[in-house]
Motif scaffolding. Structure first.
Motif, short mmCIF file in Angstrom:
data_model
loop_
_atom_site.label_atom_id
_atom_site.label_comp_id
_atom_site.label_asym_id
_atom_site.label_seq_id
_atom_site.Cartn_x
_atom_site.Cartn_y
_atom_site.Cartn_z
N THR A 40 4.11 -10.08 10.21
CA THR A 40 5.41 -9.59 9.75
C THR A 40 5.31 -8.15 9.27
O THR A 40 6.19 -7.32 9.56
N CYS A 41 4.23 -7.84 8.55
CA CYS A 41 4.02 -6.46 8.11
C CYS A 41 3.86 -5.52 9.30
O CYS A 41 4.38 -4.39 9.30
N LEU A 84 6.51 -8.72 22.21
CA LEU A 84 5.32 -9.35 21.65
C LEU A 84 5.24 -9.14 20.15
O LEU A 84 4.94 -10.07 19.39
N ILE A 85 5.51 -7.91 19.71
CA ILE A 85 5.45 -7.61 18.27
C ILE A 85 6.50 -8.42 17.51
O ILE A 85 6.25 -8.92 16.42
N LYS A 86 7.68 -8.56 18.10
CA LYS A 86 8.74 -9.32 17.43
C LYS A 86 8.42 -10.80 17.36
O LYS A 86 8.72 -11.46 16.35
N CYS A 87 7.82 -11.34 18.40
CA CYS A 87 7.52 -12.78 18.45
C CYS A 87 6.22 -13.14 17.74
O CYS A 87 5.97 -14.33 17.50
N LEU A 88 5.40 -12.13 17.43
CA LEU A 88 4.08 -12.41 16.86
C LEU A 88 4.13 -13.24 15.58
O LEU A 88 3.34 -14.17 15.41
N PRO A 89 5.04 -12.96 14.62
CA PRO A 89 5.10 -13.83 13.43
C PRO A 89 5.41 -15.28 13.77
O PRO A 89 4.89 -16.20 13.10
N ILE A 90 6.25 -15.52 14.78
CA ILE A 90 6.55 -16.90 15.16
C ILE A 90 5.34 -17.55 15.80
O ILE A 90 5.06 -18.74 15.57
N PHE A 91 4.58 -16.77 16.59
CA PHE A 91 3.32 -17.31 17.13
C PHE A 91 2.39 -17.74 16.00
O PHE A 91 1.71 -18.76 16.10
N CYS A 92 2.36 -16.95 14.93
CA CYS A 92 1.50 -17.29 13.79
C CYS A 92 1.97 -18.56 13.09
O CYS A 92 1.15 -19.30 12.53
N LEU A 93 3.27 -18.83 13.11
CA LEU A 93 3.76 -20.09 12.55
C LEU A 93 3.36 -21.27 13.45
O LEU A 93 3.16 -22.37 12.95
N SER A 108 14.29 -9.72 8.06
CA SER A 108 13.65 -10.21 6.84
C SER A 108 14.11 -11.63 6.51
O SER A 108 13.30 -12.51 6.18
N THR A 109 15.42 -11.87 6.60
CA THR A 109 15.92 -13.22 6.33
C THR A 109 15.50 -14.20 7.43
O THR A 109 15.21 -15.37 7.14
N TYR A 110 15.41 -13.71 8.66
CA TYR A 110 15.02 -14.59 9.77
C TYR A 110 13.57 -15.04 9.64
O TYR A 110 13.27 -16.24 9.78
N TYR A 111 12.66 -14.11 9.40
CA TYR A 111 11.26 -14.48 9.27
C TYR A 111 11.04 -15.40 8.06
O TYR A 111 10.25 -16.36 8.13
N ALA A 112 11.72 -15.10 6.96
CA ALA A 112 11.59 -15.97 5.79
C ALA A 112 12.12 -17.37 6.09
O ALA A 112 11.53 -18.38 5.68
#
Length: 353
Positions: A135-136, A154-163, A324-328
């Motif tokens: 996310t950072c 890829l950068i945008k989806c990376l936090p979701i991959f981590c989930l 920010s609200t989406y990732y949270a």
């Protein structure tokens, strides 16, 4: 050292026997008082065995056999419901619990679960470190949305991959044994696909992303289940969803008139199911339900900002607010898949309430 504690009083209603850790040599103390007792009485500086109104049985108490109330009619392993004053102290734990006059029914197991909450959440923290780092990376790089590319997707989806990895870190056996966790994992997969489509929304892929997130919401709602029903919560969500759609309707045209309406109905349904099981107090309280409700609320806020920014008027700092609200939201929904209690105990507590 693990030791049981049992508190007895004249009018018994809630079970409190529980294995708890205690380092204090004297163990536990409980004080009972008749119905005329004042609810404002303080906790003694040093726990001492009560006189008359109740008994405490723990390490060092020197009492053998089954405890009995002074009146002879008390039941072991219970705490009074009303008009009796009970103080439970956990010395060295900095925890004090008071039930004053006319107090609502409270189970001592709730206190113990709240004490374990920090440890449960802390145990999940290391598994979320890759998500926070990804996310950072997204917010630091802040790739322009005007020039979409596979790298920006890829950068945008990376936090979701981590989930995804967060859920997989609990083991494949965990996902196979918990269908709700599997549904949330599938919902995260569709969310990542929807994120990729929205990178190219100006090229006509906005509807594709909308459909992917609609499928994700259906999986999330299925994971949250239909029990309890909570019709009042559903009615509130339906009214709020109708008001938001009424505000958007004058700005919608063509297929979006129907697509946005269907999508809002689906996300409102998901939010209803996420908040239906939320209990802020009582023995059935679960931090995973709180995470589900928080995630659903943040998801709705994120999508409302998208809708107003795209169809109505430009929202200042819309991209930062949306992401920010989406990732949270996705993080909280993924956390809700972690079981903090086994189904047998859940059923027992729901019947006790």
């Amino acid at each position: 050292m693990v030791s049981p504690v049992t508190v007895v009083s004249e009018r018994a209603s809630e079970p409190v026997s529980r294995a708890v850790g205690a380092r204090w040599p004297g163990g536990w103390a409980a004080a009972g008082q008749a119905s005329g007792g004042r609810g404002g009485a303080g906790i003694p500086r040093r726990p001492t065995p009560p006189a008359g109104g109740g008994r405490c049985h723990g390490p060092g108490s020197g009492t053998r056999g089954a405890p009995r109330s002074p009146a002879g009619g008390g039941k072991t392993g219970h705490v009074t419901r009303k008009r009796d004053f009970v103080v439970l102290c956990v010395w060295r734990g900095s925890v004090g619990w008071r039930l004053g006059e006319q107090a609502a029914p409270t189970c001592f197991a709730c206190l113990l679960r709240s004490m374990r909450l920090g440890e449960e959440v802390k145990s999940e923290g290391p598994k979320l470190v890759p998500f926070f780092k990804a996310t950072c990376v997204y917010f630091v790089l802040w790739l322009p949305s005007s020039s979409p590319s596979c790298v920006s997707a890829l950068i945008k989806c990376l936090p979701i991959f981590c989930l995804w990895l967060f859920l997989l870190a609990h083991g494949l056996g965990f996902l196979l044994a918990h269908p709700n966790a599997t549904r949330i994992f599938v919902g995260l997969v569709f969310s990542a696909v929807g994120d990729a489509f929205l990178i190219w929304q100006d090229q006509g892929y906005f509807v594709h992303g909308l459909l992917m997130f609609a499928v994700a919401h259906m999986f999330y709602a299925s994971a949250f289940g239909m029990r309890p029903l909570a019709l009042r919560t559903g009615l509130v969500m339906a009214v709020l969803s109708g008001l938001c759609y009424a505000l958007l309707y004058p700005y919608l045209s063509g297929a979006f008139t129907y697509l946005v309406g269907v999508y809002m109905a689906l996300i409102s349904f998901m939010g209803w199911r996420a908040m239906a099981g939320l209990r802020l107090v009582g023995a059935a309280w679960r931090w995973t339900k709180l995470a589900a409700g928080s995630g659903a609320l943040l998801f709705i806020i994120s999508d409302l900002i998208i809708a107003f920014n795209k169809f109505c008027f430009p929202v200042p700092y819309s991209r930062a607010l949306i992401m920010s609200t989406y990732y949270a939201a996705q993080m909280f929904i993924a956390l809700s898949a972690v079981e903090s209690r086994d189904p047998v105990e859940d059923h027992r507590l729901s019947k006790a309430n």
